[in-house]
Design a protein around this motif. Structure first.
Motif: not given
Length: 189
Positions: A60-88
């Motif tokens: 999230a820190w590395r991609a902070w500049d790509r976060y777009d609050a109009s597309r999803a909430s911060l919580r949703t964005w972080l959970f999507e990242i976490a989902r990918n990390v768990v799968i990895d």
């Protein structure tokens, strides 16, 4: 990169800025525990879950500049990242079987079957909740009561004090709006 704090200020008072570090710290304070619980459920290992949380906020820190609050909430964005990390992390375990011996083997065996399915279900639930929040109150309540609570139209209409036909219209147009919102969020059915 500095983020502007959306706070009304007088012309004489400068608007303070938050650094990316401050934003990630605030995000961790707000959502770190939830992401940890998601990772524990997904992996069945508290140590691996701590690694997932750390990796999630690093990404999230590395991609902070790509976060777009109009597309999803911060919580949703972080959970999507976490989902990918768990799968990895799950894939790493499969590729490196010797890692399985480093943690509680019994709990891993119990959590291994269907972990990805459970994680997908949880993520879909989070995304649907986010999409529902973007609907109007009448449409959201109609969908929640009829579809999510699995209640009959006459029962819900009586409780809301509206004609059944009005409730059916609210559900119809609410579902239509929900599809549009989910398309905007790039959520596939």
């Amino acid at each position: 990169m500095a983020l502007r704090v959306p706070r009304p200020a007088s012309p004489a008072t400068p608007v303070p800025t938050l650094t990316v570090d401050d934003g990630v710290r605030a995000a961790y304070a707000a959502h770190g525990a939830e992401i940890y619980r998601l990772a524990v459920r997904g992996l069945g290992d508290t140590c691996a879950a701590q690694d997932v949380v750390q990796e999630t906020f690093l990404r999230a820190w590395r991609a902070w500049d790509r976060y777009d609050a109009s597309r999803a909430s911060l919580r949703t964005w972080l959970f999507e990242i976490a989902r990918n990390v768990v799968i990895d992390a799950q894939r790493a375990r499969t590729a490196r079987p010797w890692l399985r011996g480093l943690s509680d083997h019994e709990s891993l065996e119990q959590s291994a079957p269907g972990v990805t399915d459970g994680l997908e279900t949880l993520m879909r639930r989070v995304l649907v909740e986010e999409a529902l929040r973007r609907l109007g109150d009448d449409h959201r309540r109609a969908i929640e009561e009829t579809y999510l609570a699995d209640r009959s139209y006459p029962e819900v209409a009586a409780e809301l004090g509206i004609p059944e036909s009005t409730l059916r219209s609210r559900v119809f147009y609410g579902l239509k709006a929900l599809r549009i919102v989910m398309d905007e969020m790039e959520v596939t059915p």
